[in-house]
Design a protein around this motif. Structure first.
Motif, PDB file in Angstrom:
ATOM      1  N   GLN A  48      50.135  57.194 117.630  1.00  0.00           N
ATOM      2  CA  GLN A  48      51.206  57.060 117.815  1.00  0.00           C
ATOM      3  C   GLN A  48      52.048  57.615 119.445  1.00  0.00           C
ATOM      4  O   GLN A  48      52.333  56.608 119.472  1.00  0.00           O
ATOM      5  CB  GLN A  48      51.431  58.325 116.308  1.00  0.00           C
ATOM      6  N   THR A  49      51.606  59.008 119.198  1.00  0.00           N
ATOM      7  CA  THR A  49      52.084  59.420 121.370  1.00  0.00           C
ATOM      8  C   THR A  49      52.175  58.629 122.299  1.00  0.00           C
ATOM      9  O   THR A  49      52.196  57.794 122.590  1.00  0.00           O
ATOM     10  CB  THR A  49      51.771  60.613 120.890  1.00  0.00           C
ATOM     11  N   GLY A  53      54.166  58.749 109.414  1.00  0.00           N
ATOM     12  CA  GLY A  53      54.968  59.781 110.496  1.00  0.00           C
ATOM     13  C   GLY A  53      55.964  59.490 110.201  1.00  0.00           C
ATOM     14  O   GLY A  53      56.739  59.600 109.487  1.00  0.00           O
ATOM     15  N   PHE A 110      48.863  61.446 115.257  1.00  0.00           N
ATOM     16  CA  PHE A 110      49.651  61.584 116.114  1.00  0.00           C
ATOM     17  C   PHE A 110      49.259  61.489 117.678  1.00  0.00           C
ATOM     18  O   PHE A 110      50.564  61.234 118.551  1.00  0.00           O
ATOM     19  CB  PHE A 110      49.855  62.693 116.158  1.00  0.00           C
ATOM     20  N   ALA A 149      54.547  63.900 119.644  1.00  0.00           N
ATOM     21  CA  ALA A 149      55.000  62.254 119.205  1.00  0.00           C
ATOM     22  C   ALA A 149      56.417  62.309 119.544  1.00  0.00           C
ATOM     23  O   ALA A 149      56.689  61.263 120.136  1.00  0.00           O
ATOM     24  CB  ALA A 149      54.146  61.916 118.294  1.00  0.00           C
ATOM     25  N   VAL A 196      47.591  52.685 116.807  1.00  0.00           N
ATOM     26  CA  VAL A 196      48.349  52.927 115.001  1.00  0.00           C
ATOM     27  C   VAL A 196      48.383  53.004 114.447  1.00  0.00           C
ATOM     28  O   VAL A 196      47.899  53.352 113.658  1.00  0.00           O
ATOM     29  CB  VAL A 196      49.616  52.711 115.832  1.00  0.00           C
ATOM     30  N   THR A 221      54.525  56.195 124.221  1.00  0.00           N
ATOM     31  CA  THR A 221      54.291  55.887 125.769  1.00  0.00           C
ATOM     32  C   THR A 221      54.598  54.553 126.181  1.00  0.00           C
ATOM     33  O   THR A 221      55.504  54.441 126.842  1.00  0.00           O
ATOM     34  CB  THR A 221      52.794  56.985 125.988  1.00  0.00           C
ATOM     35  N   TRP A 237      50.484  68.168 117.760  1.00  0.00           N
ATOM     36  CA  TRP A 237      50.930  66.791 118.409  1.00  0.00           C
ATOM     37  C   TRP A 237      52.580  66.247 117.727  1.00  0.00           C
ATOM     38  O   TRP A 237      52.877  65.043 118.599  1.00  0.00           O
ATOM     39  CB  TRP A 237      49.709  65.996 117.508  1.00  0.00           C
TER      40      TRP A 237
END
Length: 393
Positions: free
Chosen positions: A193-194, A170, A190, A120, A235, A198, A116
């Motif tokens: 966060q991804t 992060g 993560f 991310a 997040v 995105t 991950w």
């Protein structure tokens, strides 16, 4: 002008490679650290790579419109990605694959690997490139270029202050917020966060394709705000990437590798097996000038579920071992069975560096309370070292 996206890809490759190479010892071999360093290095490199992309988008806004004026929104978005972002995206995937190939070669059996951080990191790089294209389409370069630097570098870099009480938000472009872990406990940090990164990238492409097609931006803007807002909330609500082994304080693993000599034993996580010889060598050097009872008999890396640990063992910080095994041993020895000296907190540490030949005597003598070292005998130095040893805080 069509070469500019490839120029951007070259900038991304070169800047990331230089950044990773300068910190090779800090990430190579540590699976999750590799992902974090890719994020920190890639965000800075993507900011640089995004500047020519913004110029390319601005200069080619009319040709881009004329080429795909009659196509639908989905085809326009795909065209925009293919024309502007594809070279950089492919280059970034090559960088990620190379970094993980190096890590795999150095550490084929990690303690607990997580993909991950790298996912991310990839989302962050692509989001920055998409933002750069969008700003280039909407604004004159005099405004878009400073905004790219502000939004994609300066704002994330200010997140350094958020590293509080063993938690980190992060990766950021700055190395100050460093997630020095071979063990990632909370992958959802993560994952969320991804999703956020995105959403930022998709929103930028959504707004860009509407700008190219001269359509009204109200509906895409609302969708973009919703995407970023919802993912941003996730997040904020996500568990932090904690530095502690588990919430209950229990060790994550009982897997470890050890090396034992006549004087000391050193046990590290499998992630750091390649660093075991250097760690043992430093511990052996310390044992040559510190007698038994004045130094640890064992050095155990944090999070190892090692049986029968007593007060003769010192603990090595997980992150410190990966960055500099010598510094990790020195710090663990200086802190072993000793309360922090609030007046002169670094005296014992730098005395060890002096004895190891890594710190000059003149600099040591200039430190507060260390002037007696200029003519102190070995016995006097050991007596000074033993003062306060074994005290409880």
């Amino acid at each position: 002008m069509r070469r500019i996206p490839w120029l951007s890809a070259a900038i991304l490759l070169l800047a990331t490679a230089i950044s990773l190479h300068t910190d090779l010892d800090g990430w190579a071999g540590d699976w999750n650290e590799t992902g974090w360093d890719l994020g920190a290095s890639g965000m800075t490199a993507a900011t640089l790579a995004g500047l020519p992309l913004a110029l390319y988008a601005r200069r080619n806004i009319e040709p881009l419109r004329s080429l795909e004026l009659r196509c639908g929104g989905w085809r326009m978005a795909c065209f925009l990605v293919r024309r502007c972002l594809a070279p950089s995206a492919l280059t970034w995937l090559l960088v990620v694959a190379t970094a993980y190939a190096i890590t795999l070669a150095l550490n084929p059996t990690p303690t607990r690997a997580s993909i991950w951080p790298a996912v991310a990191a990839t989302a962050a790089v692509l989001a920055i490139l998409a933002i750069s294209v969008a700003l280039g389409l909407f604004l004159h370069p005099a405004f878009s270029l400073p905004l790219i630097i502000l939004i994609t570098y300066l704002v994330p870099a200010t997140l350094d202050w958020a590293d509080v009480d063993g938690t980190a938000p992060g990766f950021t472009p700055s190395g100050a917020t460093h997630l020095s872990l071979p063990l990632i406990v909370v992958s959802t940090h993560f994952v969320f966060q991804t999703l956020f990164l995105t959403a930022v990238g998709v929103s930028a492409i959504l707004l860009s394709q509407k700008q190219l097609r001269r359509k009204r931006l109200r509906a895409p803007a609302v969708v973009a705000v919703l995407l970023v807002g919802v993912s941003g909330t996730l997040v904020v609500s996500a568990p932090p990437a904690t530095l502690a082994p588990t919430a209950a304080g229990e060790p994550l693993t009982n897997r470890y590798v050890c090396s034992e000599t006549d004087n000391i034993r050193v046990c590290l996580l499998p992630d750091h097996e390649r660093l075991l010889p250097e760690t043992v060598e430093t511990a052996e050097q310390v044992a040559q000038f510190l007698p038994p009872g004045s130094r640890p008999e064992s050095y155990i890396e944090d999070t190892i579920d090692y049986p029968e640990i007593d007060d003769s063992a010192a603990y090595l910080e997980v992150g410190a071992v990966g960055i500099d095994p010598t510094e990790a041993v020195v710090t663990a020895t200086a802190d072993w069975r000793r309360c922090l000296d609030e007046e002169n907190p670094f005296n014992h540490m730098y005395w060890l560096y002096y004895k190891l030949g890594m710190w000059p005597l003149d600099n040591l003598v200039e430190m507060d309370g260390m002037d007696f070292m200029s003519n102190a005998s070995d016995n006097a130095q050991i007596a000074w070292w033993n003062e306060g040893l074994g005290s409880t805080c």
